[in-house]
Motif scaffolding. Structure first.
Motif, mmCIF file in Angstrom:
data_model
loop_
_atom_site.group_PDB
_atom_site.id
_atom_site.type_symbol
_atom_site.label_atom_id
_atom_site.label_comp_id
_atom_site.label_asym_id
_atom_site.label_seq_id
_atom_site.Cartn_x
_atom_site.Cartn_y
_atom_site.Cartn_z
ATOM 1 N N ARG A 118 -11.732 -5.656 -12.533
ATOM 2 C CA ARG A 118 -11.917 -5.483 -13.972
ATOM 3 C C ARG A 118 -10.605 -5.090 -14.645
ATOM 4 O O ARG A 118 -10.514 -4.027 -15.261
ATOM 5 N N PRO A 119 -9.568 -5.941 -14.536
ATOM 6 C CA PRO A 119 -8.264 -5.532 -15.090
ATOM 7 C C PRO A 119 -8.322 -5.263 -16.593
ATOM 8 O O PRO A 119 -7.527 -4.484 -17.102
ATOM 9 N N ASP A 120 -9.306 -5.890 -17.288
ATOM 10 C CA ASP A 120 -9.390 -5.717 -18.753
ATOM 11 C C ASP A 120 -9.550 -4.260 -19.152
ATOM 12 O O ASP A 120 -9.106 -3.841 -20.219
ATOM 13 N N TRP A 121 -10.223 -3.493 -18.285
ATOM 14 C CA TRP A 121 -10.451 -2.084 -18.598
ATOM 15 C C TRP A 121 -9.141 -1.325 -18.836
ATOM 16 O O TRP A 121 -9.119 -0.302 -19.483
ATOM 17 N N PHE A 122 -8.049 -1.871 -18.260
ATOM 18 C CA PHE A 122 -6.800 -1.107 -18.291
ATOM 19 C C PHE A 122 -5.878 -1.515 -19.438
ATOM 20 O O PHE A 122 -4.754 -1.050 -19.521
ATOM 21 N N VAL A 123 -6.370 -2.411 -20.312
ATOM 22 C CA VAL A 123 -5.533 -2.887 -21.417
ATOM 23 C C VAL A 123 -4.935 -1.732 -22.219
ATOM 24 O O VAL A 123 -3.722 -1.683 -22.426
ATOM 25 N N PRO A 124 -5.745 -0.754 -22.642
ATOM 26 C CA PRO A 124 -5.173 0.341 -23.448
ATOM 27 C C PRO A 124 -4.061 1.078 -22.706
ATOM 28 O O PRO A 124 -3.082 1.506 -23.325
ATOM 29 N N LEU A 125 -4.247 1.189 -21.387
ATOM 30 C CA LEU A 125 -3.286 1.957 -20.583
ATOM 31 C C LEU A 125 -1.951 1.221 -20.467
ATOM 32 O O LEU A 125 -0.871 1.803 -20.577
ATOM 33 N N PHE A 126 -2.016 -0.119 -20.234
ATOM 34 C CA PHE A 126 -0.799 -0.886 -19.960
ATOM 35 C C PHE A 126 -0.146 -1.435 -21.229
ATOM 36 O O PHE A 126 1.023 -1.791 -21.208
ATOM 37 N N ALA A 127 -0.903 -1.502 -22.345
ATOM 38 C CA ALA A 127 -0.403 -2.126 -23.572
ATOM 39 C C ALA A 127 0.964 -1.600 -23.994
ATOM 40 O O ALA A 127 1.858 -2.398 -24.349
ATOM 41 N N PRO A 128 1.207 -0.298 -23.953
ATOM 42 C CA PRO A 128 2.513 0.209 -24.413
ATOM 43 C C PRO A 128 3.676 -0.337 -23.602
ATOM 44 O O PRO A 128 4.812 -0.345 -24.079
ATOM 45 N N LEU A 129 3.381 -0.803 -22.342
ATOM 46 C CA LEU A 129 4.459 -1.248 -21.466
ATOM 47 C C LEU A 129 4.756 -2.731 -21.637
ATOM 48 O O LEU A 129 5.797 -3.216 -21.212
ATOM 49 N N ALA A 130 3.819 -3.468 -22.215
ATOM 50 C CA ALA A 130 4.001 -4.908 -22.371
ATOM 51 C C ALA A 130 4.900 -5.173 -23.582
ATOM 52 O O ALA A 130 4.964 -4.376 -24.498
ATOM 53 N N PRO A 131 5.613 -6.324 -23.562
ATOM 54 C CA PRO A 131 6.421 -6.671 -24.744
ATOM 55 C C PRO A 131 5.498 -6.833 -25.959
ATOM 56 O O PRO A 131 4.329 -7.219 -25.803
#
Ligand code: ATP
Ligand code: MG
Lengths: 311, 244
Positions: free
Chosen positions: B21-34
């Motif tokens: 369920r990688p989608d669950w982690f969107v809020p967590l990883f978003a700041p690191l993505a371009p």
């Protein structure tokens, strides 16, 4: 019959066993005794070919041991090694049943034999059968090691200091047990020990080794009465020799007709027991039971006469 | 031990969530993505990459175990003792040769894909298993071996019934080291088009997407920690009996 014929083992420049010849009769215990490094273990290991002799040979009931494959030979010979050598990854029950399993005994028979042996060595089967060796005391491990050597009821048993780790009380009991088992089964035993007391107690014959040589091979009474060399006399312990000798003679042997005060000694008592009873009660004679001729007595004078050693 | 009882299930759940369920982690990883770029790696499913990654490691470790243990048995027999120095040299070379170089050299022969990665992982994994197996087989309790010989077990029976079971815990330590090294090393297989979790990390590096790098790294790391832990537990259970 075990015939050891001019057996020699040389390691490099050292001779561990030097031209040893002796014959042990079937159904007897031969105690091999000597100081540390005198070649006892090496001699024993050449009998079941864990060590190949430099020269000489061993015959078991007339058959040369080199006639069969070593592992076939060893399955017929029980071997209790110095320091138990149990399999740490197997339970006590599996350890004891190892040789019967090799010989293809049915499972039920092995199980019964394991329990029988545990009982014989005063280890409760229900409590000990499923334990691992690491969960036993040193003395218990050693008894399991001896039980394993006995498991397949071999005609010939080699034992290397089997009771070394036992306290005096358990040790005396284990010696009596071994003696009893050996008498009932009629097995032939070669037993290594560095304790002359044990050798005299257990052996029908005692073989004394010194620096790889066999210096005397004789029944215990003769070893005590007529040590062949100063070394043997030293092993026997000069001071204790008269007492050792008395312990080997049944009290009934000197019993004369007549009565004495006090409680009669049991039938299997030795002269040493009789002497002890005299001293304890301050009497000149003690009553002893005899196989025939009814009760008699052993007098201090008679005991003293038998304790004299030839000069 | 008490920490393990809570931590272990927690890490397993975290790993499952990251893979399934990688989608669950969107809020967590978003700041690191371009800015405006994708947050979660979606070019292929993380599950299939994980399975393929684990499969490669398992195959390479199994092959390394088979060869290294057989070699160790061989050189610890009297007849094979003469080969011990030679086989030491060979397995040592396997380890000192960088896996990247193995990949580069293997591609012309085996083409792109899983092949070169398998070879690199296999060679790299030989040494710890071999060394541990030789050490275990040469340091068995002498009294036990003497008793085994004395009761009439032949060579083959001694090997299977006594030597290998007693050596197993130490051999397993070697297999564990080898498996964990392989788990990490397998990521570089993606440079030659093997399907591994390295794909996620490399994609992150190429597009300056730290979120990808972190995702790939976290999953590989969690697999390594959990597999390491599982094998440690297995060794403990096995050696509890054999230690005297
Ligand atoms: N494999 C071997 N290589 C070289 N020397 C050996 C070997 N085995 C035994 N020896 C030597 O042979 C001699 C006799 O050893 P052995 O083990 O038979 O003595 P032992 O009488 O059983 O002693 P202990 O009472 O201490 O057990 C010793 O001096 C020993 O060092
Ligand atoms: Mg010895």
């Amino acid at each position: 019959m075990i015939e050891i014929d001019h057996l020699t083992k040389v390691y490099g420049s050292a001779t561990a066993v030097d031209d040893v010849t002796l014959t042990a009769q079937s159904g007897t215990i031969t105690a091999i005794v000597g100081t540390s490094g005198s070649g006892k273990t090496t001699l024993l290991r050449m009998i079941n070919r864990l060590e190949e002799p430099t020269s000489g040979e061993v015959r078991i009931n007339g058959e040369t041991t080199t006639d069969v494959k070593p592992y076939v030979l060893r399955r017929r010979i029980g071997y209790a090694i110095q320091g138990h050598g149990l399999f740490p990854h197997h339970t006590v029950g599996r350890n004891i049943g190892a040789v019967p399993r090799l010989l293809g005994w049915p499972r039920e028979k092995i199980r019964a034999r394991v329990d029988e042996l545990l009982d014989l060595f005063s280890l409760d089967p229900a409590e000990f059968r499923d334990r691992y060796p690491a969960e036993l005391s040193g003395g218990q491990q050693q008894r399991v090691g001896v039980a394993r050597a006995l498991a397949s009821r071999p005609d010939l048993l080699l034992m290397d200091e089997p009771f070394g780790a036992l306290d005096p009380i358990i040790r005396a009991r284990a010696q009596d047990d071994l003696r009893r088992i050996q008498r009932t089964l009629g097995s032939t035993i070669m037993l290594v020990t560095h304790d002359m007391e044990e050798a005299i107690r257990l052996g029908d014959h005692v073989a004394v080794m010194d620096g790889g040589r066999l210096v005397q091979y004789a029944p215990p009474a003769e070893i005590v009465a007529r040590p062949a060399t100063p070394f043997v006399a030293d092993m026997v312990g000069d001071v204790d020799r008269p007492l050792r000798l008395l312990s080997l003679i049944p009290a009934a042997e000197v019993a004369e007709d007549g009565a004495a005060e006090g409680e009669a000694l049991p039938r299997n008592a030795s002269l040493r027991d009789a002497l002890s009873a005299c001293l304890r009660t301050g009497r000149e004679a003690v009553p002893v039971q005899r196989e025939e001729g009814g009760p008699g007595r052993a007098t201090l004078a008679a005991i003293r006469a038998r304790a004299e050693l030839p000069e | 031990m008490r920490i393990g009882t809570f931590l272990r299930p927690a890490l397993v759940l975290l790993l499952l969530a990251l893979v399934l369920r990688p989608d669950w982690f969107v809020p967590l990883f978003a700041p690191l993505a371009p800015v405006g770029g994708p947050v979660i790696y979606a070019r292929s499913s993380l599950l299939s990459l994980s399975l393929s990654h684990l499969g490669l490691v398992a195959a390479a470790t199994a092959a390394a175990t088979l060869i290294a243990v057989s070699l160790a048995i061989l050189v610890t027999r009297p007849a094979g003792a003469a080969f011990r120095p030679l086989s030491r040299t060979i397995t040592n070379m396997g380890q000192t040769f960088p896996p990247v170089a193995v990949l580069a050299l293997a591609v012309p022969a085996l083409g792109f894909g899983a092949g070169p990665t398998l070879v690199a992982l296999f060679l790299y994994g030989l040494l710890p298993i071999f060394e541990n197996s030789v050490a275990a087989l040469t340091s068995l309790p002498p009294a036990t071996m003497e008793a085994a010989r004395g009761m009439g077990l032949n060579r083959r029976q001694r090997l299977w019934q006594v030597e290998l079971p007693l050596a197993l815990p130490v051999m397993l330590t070697g297999i564990r080291l080898s498996a964990v090294i392989s788990l990490g090393t397998a990521t570089i297989g993606s440079t030659v088009a093997a399907r591994t979790l390295g794909e996620v990390i490399i994609a992150g590096l190429l597009t300056s997407n730290t979120a990808y790098v972190l995702q790939g790294g976290l999953i590989v790391g969690l697999f390594a920690v959990l597999i390491y832990d599982a094998l440690v537990q297995l060794e403990k259970r096995l050696s509890r009996q054999t230690s005297s």
